[in-house]
Design a protein around this motif. Sequence first.
Motif, PDB file in Angstrom:
ATOM      1  N   ILE A 196      -5.344   1.240 -15.992  1.00  0.00           N
ATOM      2  CA  ILE A 196      -6.524   0.490 -15.579  1.00  0.00           C
ATOM      3  C   ILE A 196      -6.115  -0.971 -15.463  1.00  0.00           C
ATOM      4  O   ILE A 196      -5.263  -1.439 -16.228  1.00  0.00           O
ATOM      5  N   PHE A 197      -6.692  -1.688 -14.511  1.00  0.00           N
ATOM      6  CA  PHE A 197      -6.489  -3.133 -14.498  1.00  0.00           C
ATOM      7  C   PHE A 197      -7.766  -3.846 -14.096  1.00  0.00           C
ATOM      8  O   PHE A 197      -8.587  -3.339 -13.349  1.00  0.00           O
ATOM      9  N   ILE A 198      -7.912  -5.012 -14.694  1.00  0.00           N
ATOM     10  CA  ILE A 198      -8.991  -5.929 -14.338  1.00  0.00           C
ATOM     11  C   ILE A 198      -8.365  -6.988 -13.454  1.00  0.00           C
ATOM     12  O   ILE A 198      -7.267  -7.481 -13.743  1.00  0.00           O
ATOM     13  N   TRP A 199      -9.037  -7.329 -12.367  1.00  0.00           N
ATOM     14  CA  TRP A 199      -8.513  -8.359 -11.474  1.00  0.00           C
ATOM     15  C   TRP A 199      -9.570  -9.441 -11.284  1.00  0.00           C
ATOM     16  O   TRP A 199     -10.767  -9.198 -11.351  1.00  0.00           O
ATOM     17  N   GLY A 200      -9.073 -10.645 -11.095  1.00  0.00           N
ATOM     18  CA  GLY A 200      -9.957 -11.769 -10.829  1.00  0.00           C
ATOM     19  C   GLY A 200      -9.320 -12.670  -9.797  1.00  0.00           C
ATOM     20  O   GLY A 200      -8.100 -12.837  -9.773  1.00  0.00           O
ATOM     21  N   MET A 201     -10.134 -13.231  -8.915  1.00  0.00           N
ATOM     22  CA  MET A 201      -9.642 -14.136  -7.868  1.00  0.00           C
ATOM     23  C   MET A 201     -10.301 -15.499  -8.026  1.00  0.00           C
ATOM     24  O   MET A 201     -11.438 -15.600  -8.465  1.00  0.00           O
ATOM     25  N   ILE A 202      -9.550 -16.511  -7.625  1.00  0.00           N
ATOM     26  CA  ILE A 202     -10.091 -17.860  -7.600  1.00  0.00           C
ATOM     27  C   ILE A 202      -9.539 -18.566  -6.369  1.00  0.00           C
ATOM     28  O   ILE A 202      -8.393 -18.370  -5.985  1.00  0.00           O
ATOM     29  N   GLY A 203     -10.383 -19.336  -5.715  1.00  0.00           N
ATOM     30  CA  GLY A 203      -9.949 -20.050  -4.523  1.00  0.00           C
ATOM     31  C   GLY A 203     -11.114 -20.690  -3.824  1.00  0.00           C
ATOM     32  O   GLY A 203     -12.193 -20.855  -4.396  1.00  0.00           O
ATOM     33  N   GLU A 204     -10.908 -21.004  -2.564  1.00  0.00           N
ATOM     34  CA  GLU A 204     -11.888 -21.819  -1.853  1.00  0.00           C
ATOM     35  C   GLU A 204     -13.027 -21.047  -1.222  1.00  0.00           C
ATOM     36  O   GLU A 204     -13.978 -21.642  -0.766  1.00  0.00           O
ATOM     37  N   ASN A 205     -12.954 -19.729  -1.157  1.00  0.00           N
ATOM     38  CA  ASN A 205     -14.054 -19.008  -0.514  1.00  0.00           C
ATOM     39  C   ASN A 205     -14.500 -17.828  -1.368  1.00  0.00           C
ATOM     40  O   ASN A 205     -13.865 -17.470  -2.340  1.00  0.00           O
ATOM     41  N   GLN A 206     -15.579 -17.246  -0.992  1.00  0.00           N
ATOM     42  CA  GLN A 206     -16.131 -16.117  -1.717  1.00  0.00           C
ATOM     43  C   GLN A 206     -16.187 -14.855  -0.855  1.00  0.00           C
ATOM     44  O   GLN A 206     -16.903 -13.923  -1.169  1.00  0.00           O
ATOM     45  N   THR A 207     -15.456 -14.821   0.253  1.00  0.00           N
ATOM     46  CA  THR A 207     -15.396 -13.649   1.115  1.00  0.00           C
ATOM     47  C   THR A 207     -14.149 -12.861   0.739  1.00  0.00           C
ATOM     48  O   THR A 207     -13.043 -13.247   1.091  1.00  0.00           O
ATOM     49  N   PHE A 208     -14.326 -11.777   0.008  1.00  0.00           N
ATOM     50  CA  PHE A 208     -13.183 -11.059  -0.537  1.00  0.00           C
ATOM     51  C   PHE A 208     -12.587 -10.044   0.428  1.00  0.00           C
ATOM     52  O   PHE A 208     -11.670  -9.330   0.077  1.00  0.00           O
ATOM     53  N   THR A 209     -13.102  -9.974   1.638  1.00  0.00           N
ATOM     54  CA  THR A 209     -12.549  -9.027   2.613  1.00  0.00           C
ATOM     55  C   THR A 209     -11.543  -9.685   3.556  1.00  0.00           C
ATOM     56  O   THR A 209     -11.046  -9.034   4.458  1.00  0.00           O
ATOM     57  N   ASP A 210     -11.222 -10.948   3.355  1.00  0.00           N
ATOM     58  CA  ASP A 210     -10.318 -11.635   4.286  1.00  0.00           C
ATOM     59  C   ASP A 210      -8.863 -11.519   3.845  1.00  0.00           C
ATOM     60  O   ASP A 210      -8.132 -12.486   3.753  1.00  0.00           O
ATOM     61  N   MET A 211      -8.413 -10.312   3.603  1.00  0.00           N
ATOM     62  CA  MET A 211      -7.026 -10.073   3.230  1.00  0.00           C
ATOM     63  C   MET A 211      -6.124 -10.222   4.449  1.00  0.00           C
ATOM     64  O   MET A 211      -6.519  -9.905   5.560  1.00  0.00           O
ATOM     65  N   ASP A 212      -4.925 -10.720   4.191  1.00  0.00           N
ATOM     66  CA  ASP A 212      -3.900 -10.799   5.231  1.00  0.00           C
ATOM     67  C   ASP A 212      -2.958  -9.615   5.018  1.00  0.00           C
ATOM     68  O   ASP A 212      -2.076  -9.671   4.160  1.00  0.00           O
ATOM     69  N   ALA A 213      -3.174  -8.564   5.778  1.00  0.00           N
ATOM     70  CA  ALA A 213      -2.384  -7.330   5.612  1.00  0.00           C
ATOM     71  C   ALA A 213      -0.914  -7.580   5.936  1.00  0.00           C
ATOM     72  O   ALA A 213      -0.593  -8.367   6.816  1.00  0.00           O
ATOM     73  N   VAL A 214      -0.055  -6.914   5.195  1.00  0.00           N
ATOM     74  CA  VAL A 214       1.380  -6.974   5.430  1.00  0.00           C
ATOM     75  C   VAL A 214       1.809  -5.622   5.962  1.00  0.00           C
ATOM     76  O   VAL A 214       1.565  -4.589   5.333  1.00  0.00           O
ATOM     77  N   ASN A 215       2.446  -5.627   7.122  1.00  0.00           N
ATOM     78  CA  ASN A 215       2.948  -4.401   7.723  1.00  0.00           C
ATOM     79  C   ASN A 215       4.070  -3.840   6.852  1.00  0.00           C
ATOM     80  O   ASN A 215       4.968  -4.570   6.439  1.00  0.00           O
ATOM     81  N   MET A 216       4.030  -2.561   6.571  1.00  0.00           N
ATOM     82  CA  MET A 216       5.053  -1.935   5.721  1.00  0.00           C
ATOM     83  C   MET A 216       6.462  -2.159   6.263  1.00  0.00           C
ATOM     84  O   MET A 216       7.410  -2.282   5.502  1.00  0.00           O
ATOM     85  N   ALA A 217       6.608  -2.247   7.571  1.00  0.00           N
ATOM     86  CA  ALA A 217       7.929  -2.462   8.168  1.00  0.00           C
ATOM     87  C   ALA A 217       8.461  -3.853   7.879  1.00  0.00           C
ATOM     88  O   ALA A 217       9.674  -4.101   7.994  1.00  0.00           O
ATOM     89  N   ASP A 218       7.594  -4.796   7.479  1.00  0.00           N
ATOM     90  CA  ASP A 218       8.030  -6.172   7.191  1.00  0.00           C
ATOM     91  C   ASP A 218       8.494  -6.372   5.759  1.00  0.00           C
ATOM     92  O   ASP A 218       9.029  -7.424   5.423  1.00  0.00           O
ATOM     93  N   LEU A 219       8.282  -5.382   4.891  1.00  0.00           N
ATOM     94  CA  LEU A 219       8.700  -5.526   3.494  1.00  0.00           C
ATOM     95  C   LEU A 219      10.198  -5.380   3.359  1.00  0.00           C
ATOM     96  O   LEU A 219      10.816  -4.514   3.980  1.00  0.00           O
ATOM     97  N   GLN A 220      10.777  -6.219   2.513  1.00  0.00           N
ATOM     98  CA  GLN A 220      12.214  -6.157   2.228  1.00  0.00           C
ATOM     99  C   GLN A 220      12.457  -6.336   0.754  1.00  0.00           C
ATOM    100  O   GLN A 220      11.764  -7.009   0.082  1.00  0.00           O
TER     101      GLN A 220
END
Length: 100
Positions: free
Chosen positions: A76-100
């Motif tokens: 189980i994990f608890i997560w918390g975010m802090i920053g300038e906005n409150q819109t939690f759906t604005d993730m910047d997805a990383v393409n699996m092919a770009d991981l190294q």
Amino acid sequence: MGMTILEPNNIWNSMPCHTHARRMEVYFYFNLPDDAVVFHFMGEPNETRHIVIRNEEAIISPDWSIHAGAGTSNYIFIWGMIGENQTFTDMDAVNMADLQ
């Protein structure tokens, strides 16, 4: 803030990985057996690293870092975010092919 509960036989969280350009995130992992660990993945997509996390340990993920985890047991994990906005759906997805 939220809590994620992985059921038995599930070990991955936050995959596919992503970043949050305007927020950092903190994870607190718990409910791991004494002999279990979570490999928390972080870093820039083209240069990732892992940190071994044990029961009741926390990790800070900067805004530029990917974040994902895989355990040797469910957890189980608890997560918390802090920053300038409150819109939690604005993730910047990383393409699996770009991981190294």
